[in-house]
Design a protein around this motif. Structure first.
Motif, mmCIF file in Angstrom:
data_model
loop_
_atom_site.group_PDB
_atom_site.id
_atom_site.type_symbol
_atom_site.label_atom_id
_atom_site.label_comp_id
_atom_site.label_asym_id
_atom_site.label_seq_id
_atom_site.Cartn_x
_atom_site.Cartn_y
_atom_site.Cartn_z
ATOM 1 N N ILE A 29 49.589 -10.864 -57.914
ATOM 2 C CA ILE A 29 48.162 -11.176 -57.696
ATOM 3 C C ILE A 29 47.293 -10.095 -58.348
ATOM 4 N N ARG A 30 47.728 -8.829 -58.134
ATOM 5 C CA ARG A 30 46.938 -7.720 -58.718
ATOM 6 C C ARG A 30 46.868 -7.855 -60.238
ATOM 7 N N GLN A 31 48.025 -8.130 -60.854
ATOM 8 C CA GLN A 31 48.048 -8.246 -62.327
ATOM 9 C C GLN A 31 47.108 -9.351 -62.800
ATOM 10 N N SER A 58 49.536 -4.364 -41.492
ATOM 11 C CA SER A 58 49.128 -3.672 -40.259
ATOM 12 C C SER A 58 48.144 -2.529 -40.554
ATOM 13 N N TRP A 59 48.221 -1.918 -41.737
ATOM 14 C CA TRP A 59 47.369 -0.770 -42.051
ATOM 15 C C TRP A 59 46.066 -1.154 -42.741
ATOM 16 N N ASP A 60 45.924 -2.435 -43.113
ATOM 17 C CA ASP A 60 44.720 -2.823 -43.853
ATOM 18 C C ASP A 60 43.483 -2.688 -42.980
ATOM 19 N N VAL A 61 42.474 -2.016 -43.485
ATOM 20 C CA VAL A 61 41.185 -1.940 -42.789
ATOM 21 C C VAL A 61 40.333 -3.094 -43.313
ATOM 22 N N ASP A 67 54.567 -10.668 -54.611
ATOM 23 C CA ASP A 67 53.343 -11.467 -54.735
ATOM 24 C C ASP A 67 52.128 -10.588 -54.962
ATOM 25 N N LYS A 68 52.041 -9.506 -54.167
ATOM 26 C CA LYS A 68 50.879 -8.625 -54.269
ATOM 27 C C LYS A 68 50.783 -8.046 -55.677
ATOM 28 N N THR A 69 51.927 -7.662 -56.218
ATOM 29 C CA THR A 69 51.932 -7.116 -57.577
ATOM 30 C C THR A 69 51.452 -8.179 -58.563
ATOM 31 N N ASN A 124 40.202 -10.840 -45.801
ATOM 32 C CA ASN A 124 41.271 -9.898 -46.161
ATOM 33 C C ASN A 124 41.003 -9.339 -47.546
ATOM 34 N N ARG A 125 41.372 -8.077 -47.706
ATOM 35 C CA ARG A 125 41.075 -7.367 -48.960
ATOM 36 C C ARG A 125 42.351 -6.812 -49.575
ATOM 37 N N LEU A 126 42.563 -7.147 -50.851
ATOM 38 C CA LEU A 126 43.655 -6.534 -51.615
ATOM 39 C C LEU A 126 43.019 -5.579 -52.609
ATOM 40 N N GLY A 127 43.361 -4.297 -52.507
ATOM 41 C CA GLY A 127 42.805 -3.290 -53.420
ATOM 42 C C GLY A 127 43.762 -3.020 -54.560
ATOM 43 N N MET A 128 43.576 -1.893 -55.202
ATOM 44 C CA MET A 128 44.398 -1.539 -56.377
ATOM 45 C C MET A 128 45.806 -1.126 -55.981
ATOM 46 N N GLY A 129 46.043 -0.879 -54.705
ATOM 47 C CA GLY A 129 47.405 -0.592 -54.265
ATOM 48 C C GLY A 129 47.672 0.856 -53.903
ATOM 49 N N GLY A 130 46.647 1.698 -54.002
ATOM 50 C CA GLY A 130 46.847 3.105 -53.642
ATOM 51 C C GLY A 130 46.731 3.344 -52.144
ATOM 52 N N GLY A 131 46.105 2.432 -51.444
ATOM 53 C CA GLY A 131 45.906 2.597 -50.002
ATOM 54 C C GLY A 131 44.840 3.635 -49.679
ATOM 55 N N TYR A 132 44.014 3.980 -50.663
ATOM 56 C CA TYR A 132 43.042 5.075 -50.461
ATOM 57 C C TYR A 132 41.990 4.724 -49.416
ATOM 58 N N TYR A 133 41.394 3.539 -49.531
ATOM 59 C CA TYR A 133 40.370 3.168 -48.543
ATOM 60 C C TYR A 133 41.013 3.000 -47.170
ATOM 61 N N ASP A 134 42.188 2.369 -47.132
ATOM 62 C CA ASP A 134 42.870 2.179 -45.837
ATOM 63 C C ASP A 134 43.153 3.515 -45.163
ATOM 64 N N ARG A 135 43.697 4.455 -45.918
ATOM 65 C CA ARG A 135 44.060 5.758 -45.350
ATOM 66 C C ARG A 135 42.822 6.526 -44.904
ATOM 67 N N THR A 136 41.771 6.468 -45.722
ATOM 68 C CA THR A 136 40.535 7.208 -45.436
ATOM 69 C C THR A 136 39.867 6.702 -44.158
ATOM 70 N N LEU A 137 39.910 5.387 -43.969
ATOM 71 C CA LEU A 137 39.173 4.793 -42.853
ATOM 72 C C LEU A 137 40.027 4.614 -41.603
ATOM 73 N N ALA A 138 41.325 4.916 -41.718
ATOM 74 C CA ALA A 138 42.247 4.640 -40.599
ATOM 75 C C ALA A 138 41.815 5.339 -39.307
ATOM 76 N N ALA A 139 41.239 6.521 -39.426
ATOM 77 C CA ALA A 139 40.893 7.281 -38.218
ATOM 78 C C ALA A 139 39.629 6.762 -37.535
HETATM 79 N N1 LIG Z 1 46.723 4.647 -42.757
HETATM 80 C C1 LIG Z 1 47.732 4.808 -43.621
HETATM 81 N N2 LIG Z 1 48.621 5.812 -43.467
HETATM 82 C C2 LIG Z 1 49.631 5.973 -44.338
HETATM 83 N N3 LIG Z 1 49.848 5.175 -45.389
HETATM 84 C C3 LIG Z 1 49.013 4.150 -45.597
HETATM 85 C C4 LIG Z 1 47.894 3.918 -44.722
HETATM 86 N N4 LIG Z 1 47.230 2.836 -45.178
HETATM 87 C C5 LIG Z 1 47.890 2.420 -46.279
HETATM 88 N N5 LIG Z 1 48.940 3.202 -46.529
HETATM 89 C C6 LIG Z 1 49.924 3.016 -47.611
HETATM 90 O O1 LIG Z 1 49.259 2.738 -48.828
HETATM 91 C C7 LIG Z 1 50.029 1.808 -49.584
HETATM 92 C C8 LIG Z 1 49.116 0.842 -50.292
HETATM 93 O O2 LIG Z 1 48.433 0.070 -49.332
HETATM 94 P P1 LIG Z 1 47.732 -1.298 -49.781
HETATM 95 O O3 LIG Z 1 48.677 -2.130 -50.565
HETATM 96 O O4 LIG Z 1 47.073 -1.917 -48.584
HETATM 97 O O5 LIG Z 1 46.628 -0.710 -50.803
HETATM 98 P P2 LIG Z 1 45.205 -1.300 -51.146
HETATM 99 O O6 LIG Z 1 44.442 -1.647 -49.922
HETATM 100 O O7 LIG Z 1 45.400 -2.388 -52.140
HETATM 101 O O8 LIG Z 1 44.575 -0.013 -51.882
HETATM 102 P P3 LIG Z 1 43.126 0.671 -51.837
HETATM 103 O O9 LIG Z 1 42.698 0.842 -50.392
HETATM 104 O O10 LIG Z 1 43.345 2.017 -52.513
HETATM 105 O O11 LIG Z 1 42.181 -0.187 -52.608
HETATM 106 C C9 LIG Z 1 50.969 1.121 -48.614
HETATM 107 O O12 LIG Z 1 52.277 1.257 -49.103
HETATM 108 C C10 LIG Z 1 50.795 1.803 -47.291
HETATM 109 O O13 LIG Z 1 52.023 2.231 -46.772
#
Ligand SMILES: Nc1ncnc2c1ncn2[C@@H]1O[C@H](COP(=O)(O)OP(=O)(O)OP(=O)(O)O)[C@@H](O)[C@H]1O
Ligand SMILES: [Mg+2]
Length: 216
Positions: free
Chosen positions: A11-13, A192-195, A7-9, A139-154
């Motif tokens: 929706i993104r498309q 669970s990882w979405d910020v 679904d996410k794929t 709720n926010r769906l990004g491009m799928g890289g998880g960059y914002y989620d990973r950056t802000l997780a801490a």
């Molecule tokens: N804190 C985290 N630590 C490790 N991996 C993470 C973390 N947050 C997200 N990820 C990984 O990033 C991948 C993409 O996450 P998600 O689909 O939420 O991206 P997104 O929110 O759409 O992207 P973006 O934040 O770049 O706009 C997931 O497969 C997830 O496992």
């Protein structure tokens, strides 16, 4: 892949196609409507002195007029800079008009600066986050890289924000997600990882989490 990942794929498309097909004049109008909406509804922008913007790609709503406005007001403006393939996080580089830019591995221009000139998310007072789709719960769906989620997780999980609620200098910046109205979808699953952004704002909507939404 789970159904939701499929679904996410999809929706993104669909959403990327939708926002890319907006004609230039609509993009332009949306950008100025959003500028006005942000100055009205995001009070933190009037006291933030370190603000991260983004350069619009792929039909994203353009924050350049707002960034120029903030720059002229004496705010320090930053743009995200991709980290290495290993850590897949964002750092932030200060932007000034006319500075040298360099394309990152996704072809997105970034300020051309040395590593020691980079700041972390915790140094920002406010971070604008682009998105592909949003729902009424913020709720926010990004491009799928998880960059914002990973950056802000801490700094920005609900637990950390709760612990820091009485500190005015908590290290999570104010998170403002920005989009076109056509990027709205009825419902997204929160991973669970979405910020979660503190506010999602479009030319026509202001959404704060906990499912409270005002339409104009
Ligand atoms: N804190 C985290 N630590 C490790 N991996 C993470 C973390 N947050 C997200 N990820 C990984 O990033 C991948 C993409 O996450 P998600 O689909 O939420 O991206 P997104 O929110 O759409 O992207 P973006 O934040 O770049 O706009 C997931 O497969 C997830 O496992
Ligand atoms: Mg996410």
């Amino acid at each position: 892949m789970t159904d939701y990942m499929i679904d996410k794929t999809a929706i993104r498309q669909q959403m990327r196609k939708r926002r890319s097909s907006l004609p230039a004049f609509r993009q332009h109008l949306a950008s100025f409507a959003l500028l006005r909406r942000i100055l009205l509804h995001v009070s933190a922008i009037h006291r933030a002195d370190r603000i991260s913007f983004y350069l619009a790609q792929d039909g994203e709503i353009d924050l350049l007029p707002l960034m120029l406005h903030c720059f002229r007001q004496g705010r320090r403006c930053f743009l995200p800079v991709l980290g290495t393939m290993d850590d897949q996080k964002l750092n932030f580089a200060e932007w000034v008009p006319g500075m040298a830019m360099v394309k990152n591995r996704f072809g997105i221009p970034e300020p051309s600066v040395h590593t020691h000139q980079l700041s972390s998310a915790a140094d920002m007072n406010l971070v604008f986050m682009p998105l592909v789709a949003f729902d009424d719960c913020g709720n926010r769906l990004g491009m799928g890289g998880g960059y914002y989620d990973r950056t802000l997780a801490a700094y920005c999980t609900p637990e950390i924000k709760h612990q820091n609620r009485f500190q005015h200098n908590g290290r999570c910046p104010r998170l403002v997600a920005t989009a076109h109205d056509i990027q709205h979808v009825p419902e997204l699953t929160r991973e669970s990882w979405d910020v979660i952004p503190d506010i999602t704002i479009t030319p026509g909507r202001v959404i704060r989490p906990r499912c409270f939404s005002i339409s104009f």
